[in-house]
Design a protein around this motif. Structure first.
Motif, mmCIF file in Angstrom:
data_model
loop_
_atom_site.group_PDB
_atom_site.id
_atom_site.type_symbol
_atom_site.label_atom_id
_atom_site.label_comp_id
_atom_site.label_asym_id
_atom_site.label_seq_id
_atom_site.Cartn_x
_atom_site.Cartn_y
_atom_site.Cartn_z
ATOM 1 N N LEU A 149 0.837 -1.190 0.000
ATOM 2 C CA LEU A 149 0.000 0.000 0.000
ATOM 3 C C LEU A 149 0.873 1.240 0.000
ATOM 4 C CD1 LEU A 149 -3.338 0.634 1.695
ATOM 5 C CD2 LEU A 149 -1.590 2.402 1.816
ATOM 6 N N ARG A 150 0.624 2.105 -0.966
ATOM 7 C CA ARG A 150 1.335 3.369 -1.065
ATOM 8 C C ARG A 150 0.310 4.480 -1.162
ATOM 9 N NH1 ARG A 150 4.932 0.235 -5.523
ATOM 10 N NH2 ARG A 150 5.491 -1.427 -4.058
ATOM 11 N N ALA A 151 0.682 5.646 -0.742
ATOM 12 C CA ALA A 151 -0.280 6.750 -0.662
ATOM 13 C C ALA A 151 -0.036 7.790 -1.742
ATOM 14 C CB ALA A 151 -0.196 7.411 0.711
ATOM 15 N N ALA A 152 -1.143 8.343 -2.238
ATOM 16 C CA ALA A 152 -1.100 9.551 -3.063
ATOM 17 C C ALA A 152 -1.435 10.696 -2.117
ATOM 18 C CB ALA A 152 -2.093 9.454 -4.205
ATOM 19 N N TYR A 153 -0.428 11.423 -1.686
ATOM 20 C CA TYR A 153 -0.587 12.425 -0.636
ATOM 21 C C TYR A 153 -0.619 13.823 -1.238
ATOM 22 C CZ TYR A 153 0.226 14.997 3.690
ATOM 23 O OH TYR A 153 0.111 15.872 4.756
ATOM 24 N N TYR A 154 -1.759 14.495 -1.104
ATOM 25 C CA TYR A 154 -1.932 15.804 -1.738
ATOM 26 C C TYR A 154 -2.311 16.913 -0.764
ATOM 27 C CZ TYR A 154 -6.909 14.668 -1.267
ATOM 28 O OH TYR A 154 -8.138 14.334 -0.763
ATOM 29 N N ALA A 155 -2.415 16.620 0.528
ATOM 30 C CA ALA A 155 -2.934 17.591 1.500
ATOM 31 C C ALA A 155 -2.271 18.969 1.429
ATOM 32 C CB ALA A 155 -2.839 17.018 2.914
ATOM 33 N N PRO A 156 -0.932 19.073 1.305
ATOM 34 C CA PRO A 156 -0.323 20.418 1.262
ATOM 35 C C PRO A 156 -0.796 21.255 0.079
ATOM 36 C CG PRO A 156 1.329 18.752 1.781
ATOM 37 C CD PRO A 156 0.091 18.015 1.372
ATOM 38 N N LEU A 157 -1.274 20.623 -0.967
ATOM 39 C CA LEU A 157 -1.709 21.352 -2.159
ATOM 40 C C LEU A 157 -3.056 22.041 -1.950
ATOM 41 C CD1 LEU A 157 -0.731 18.659 -4.816
ATOM 42 C CD2 LEU A 157 0.550 20.710 -4.175
ATOM 43 N N LEU A 158 -3.785 21.644 -0.900
ATOM 44 C CA LEU A 158 -5.056 22.285 -0.580
ATOM 45 C C LEU A 158 -4.975 23.137 0.679
ATOM 46 C CD1 LEU A 158 -7.733 19.491 -1.269
ATOM 47 C CD2 LEU A 158 -6.980 21.349 -2.776
ATOM 48 N N HIS A 159 -3.807 23.174 1.293
ATOM 49 C CA HIS A 159 -3.648 23.919 2.539
ATOM 50 C C HIS A 159 -3.327 25.367 2.231
ATOM 51 C CE1 HIS A 159 -3.014 24.299 6.848
ATOM 52 N NE2 HIS A 159 -1.918 24.971 6.594
ATOM 53 N N LEU A 160 -4.196 26.269 2.676
ATOM 54 C CA LEU A 160 -4.028 27.684 2.346
ATOM 55 C C LEU A 160 -3.347 28.488 3.448
ATOM 56 C CD1 LEU A 160 -7.453 28.376 0.618
ATOM 57 C CD2 LEU A 160 -5.309 27.587 -0.382
ATOM 58 N N GLY A 161 -2.858 27.796 4.475
ATOM 59 C CA GLY A 161 -2.093 28.463 5.517
ATOM 60 C C GLY A 161 -2.944 29.195 6.534
ATOM 61 N N ALA A 162 -2.307 30.111 7.267
ATOM 62 C CA ALA A 162 -2.962 30.789 8.384
ATOM 63 C C ALA A 162 -4.129 31.654 7.956
ATOM 64 C CB ALA A 162 -1.941 31.636 9.143
ATOM 65 N N THR A 163 -4.176 32.030 6.667
ATOM 66 C CA THR A 163 -5.258 32.893 6.201
ATOM 67 C C THR A 163 -6.613 32.215 6.274
ATOM 68 O OG1 THR A 163 -4.872 32.174 3.924
ATOM 69 C CG2 THR A 163 -3.741 34.172 4.654
ATOM 70 N N GLN A 164 -6.608 30.894 6.470
ATOM 71 C CA GLN A 164 -7.876 30.185 6.578
ATOM 72 C C GLN A 164 -8.606 30.531 7.875
ATOM 73 O OE1 GLN A 164 -7.683 25.997 4.567
ATOM 74 N NE2 GLN A 164 -5.875 26.200 5.810
ATOM 75 N N GLY A 165 -7.881 30.965 8.893
ATOM 76 C CA GLY A 165 -8.517 31.329 10.145
ATOM 77 C C GLY A 165 -8.851 30.113 10.987
ATOM 78 N N PRO A 166 -9.348 30.341 12.196
ATOM 79 C CA PRO A 166 -9.743 29.257 13.083
ATOM 80 C C PRO A 166 -11.032 28.609 12.614
ATOM 81 C CG PRO A 166 -10.315 31.370 14.045
ATOM 82 C CD PRO A 166 -9.548 31.667 12.790
#
Length: 272
Positions: free
Chosen positions: A45-62
């Protein structure tokens, strides 16, 4: 037999903990392999890891729904409507609907579900709102690259990952023996289904099995608020087998709980 796992939301934490994309990918794959019952160190089993590509950083807010982009607020209200919220919850001026929507989720499903809903809509909005979004294109390219490199027989896709996998397999067809979707929101009207983009010439094929996929199995927990509507084959006649399971309210959308189901093991056993 190589299996590729395509994750859903809340997976940026693997990158935060590991510090590198490679480390995050390895950690996610190890967690999924353990949930499937594969021996430690097994590399099937190997992963296709894409989470950082959708992470918009601190501007997303709490986790405040009113700090979501307007498009994400709209998705939240549409989702709550699909879950059965009364019209008075989803109608109103200004930010009233989104406040009422998260209040309704908290009252019906608990505070944890409320926080989850905000994060879900943030990541879904980043991926689906604009068909020409660079985020959408880069996520699909990441998954495409993994599929081309690893040439798997099986893809297992969870949550938003099922949307990513479904679109990618239409845009970049590959030969697969089995596609398994877990806790999939593919059928959510307005939020997901109506925003699916399958590529030029394929829009009329929405709901069909992706080309090259020999068998498609969907598994949904009866209490999973993401896997809506529960009767996914009603919108996706390309599904060959649909299993409704009961994971328990607390674990009703966790990838590892889905992966541990006997239905997943049985489908994989058919290929050996």
């Amino acid at each position: 037999m190589v299996i590729i796992g395509v994750h859903g939301i809340r997976c940026y934490r693997y990158f935060t903990q590991a510090g590198t994309v490679a480390g995050a990918t390895e950690a996610l794959a190890a967690e999924w392999a353990a949930a499937l019952g594969l021996p430690a160190g097994h590399d099937a089993l190997r992963a296709a890891y894409y989470a950082p590509l959708l992470h918009l950083g601190a501007t997303q807010g709490p986790d405040d729904p009113e700090l979501l982009p307007r498009t994400a607020q709209g998705l939240l209200v549409e989702w709550v409507s699909a879950l059965g919220a009364p019209a008075e919850v989803t109608m109103g001026p200004g930010t009233l609907p989104v406040r009422q929507a998260v209040g309704w989720i908290a009252e019906r499903f608990g505070e944890t579900a409320k926080r989850f809903a905000v994060l879900f809509c943030r990541e879904v909005d980043t991926y689906v709102t604009d068909p020409a979004s660079p985020h959408r294109a880069s996520v699909q390219e990441e998954v495409r690259g993994v599929l081309a490199r690893e040439q798997p027989r099986v893809v297992i896709a969870h949550s938003l990952g099922s949307v990513v996998a479904y679109e990618t397999l239409w845009h970049h067809p590959v030969e697969l023996d089995l596609l398994i979707t877990l806790g999939s929101p593919l059928g959510l009207p307005n939020v997901i289904f109506d925003r699916l983009s399958l590529g030029e010439g394929n829009e009329g094929r929405k709901g069909l099995r992706p080309p090259g996929v020999r068998r498609w199995v969907n598994i949904a927990d009866v209490g999973d608020i993401v896997a809506q509507p529960r009767d996914l084959p009603g919108r996706f006649p390309g599904i060959d087998a649909h299993h409704e399971v009961a994971l328990g309210l607390v674990a009703s959308h966790r990838a590892t709980q889905y992966l541990a189901r006997t239905e997943v093991a049985a489908e994989l056993a058919r290929l050996t």
